[in-house]
Design a protein around this motif. Structure first.
Motif, mmCIF file in Angstrom:
data_model
loop_
_atom_site.group_PDB
_atom_site.id
_atom_site.type_symbol
_atom_site.label_atom_id
_atom_site.label_comp_id
_atom_site.label_asym_id
_atom_site.label_seq_id
_atom_site.Cartn_x
_atom_site.Cartn_y
_atom_site.Cartn_z
ATOM 1 N N THR A 1 0.863 -1.159 -0.151
ATOM 2 C CA THR A 1 -0.006 -0.119 -0.074
ATOM 3 C C THR A 1 0.966 1.139 0.080
ATOM 4 O O THR A 1 1.860 1.183 0.822
ATOM 5 N N GLU B 1 1.181 -6.830 -6.541
ATOM 6 C CA GLU B 1 -0.099 -6.077 -6.240
ATOM 7 C C GLU B 1 0.055 -4.892 -5.231
ATOM 8 O O GLU B 1 0.883 -4.923 -4.271
ATOM 9 N N ASP C 1 -1.960 -1.032 -3.835
ATOM 10 C CA ASP C 1 -3.303 -0.116 -3.803
ATOM 11 C C ASP C 1 -2.527 1.197 -3.408
ATOM 12 O O ASP C 1 -1.521 1.340 -2.938
#
Length: 134
Positions: free
Chosen positions: A35, A68, A70
């Protein structure tokens, strides 16, 4: 899978130094969840974190490596935002960039980094040089 929270300021070199170190962590790309946390201290134009150059650069780097990620945006004191987010998400690691300092200033890392190191109950990785070799 482990979750890494990266504090991203407006400096793309700092952001890239952080994501490069995360990419080097043990494990396959699909075992890492990242993140990118950007905290606005002043945002008169109403920009979103994904419009910030350093956030975009860091995201593209991670995406190119199959990691991955965000983006979390907030406002307020960046160190507090990073620590609170990492706690809420039960992150495994916080990553932040150190700044180049004079010999006397090296002991102080910088206010955000120093605050995160001193006030977080989680492991904190501070990246090295902010100047990339070309």
């Amino acid at each position: 899978m482990y979750h890494v929270v990266i504090g991203v300021d407006d400096d793309a070199e700092h952001a890239l130094a952080c994501v490069e170190e995360v990419a080097k962590l043990p494990g396959e790309p699909d075992e890492k969840e990242v993140t990118l946390v950007h905290s606005f201290t002043d945002n008169p134009s109403g920009a979103s974190a994904t419009q910030i150059h350093s956030v975009r650069e860091a995201g593209e780097f991670l995406e190119d490596r199959g990691i991955e990620y965000d983006v979390n945006e907030s406002s307020g004191d960046p160190a507090e935002v990073i620590i609170e987010f990492a706690d809420e998400e039960d992150a495994d690691l916080i990553v932040t960039a150190g700044r180049k300092r004079s010999p006397a200033g090296k002991a102080l890392f910088g206010s955000v980094t120093q605050t995160v190191i001193l006030n977080s109950d989680r492991p904190v990785m501070v990246t090295g040089s902010t100047k990339r070799k070309r």
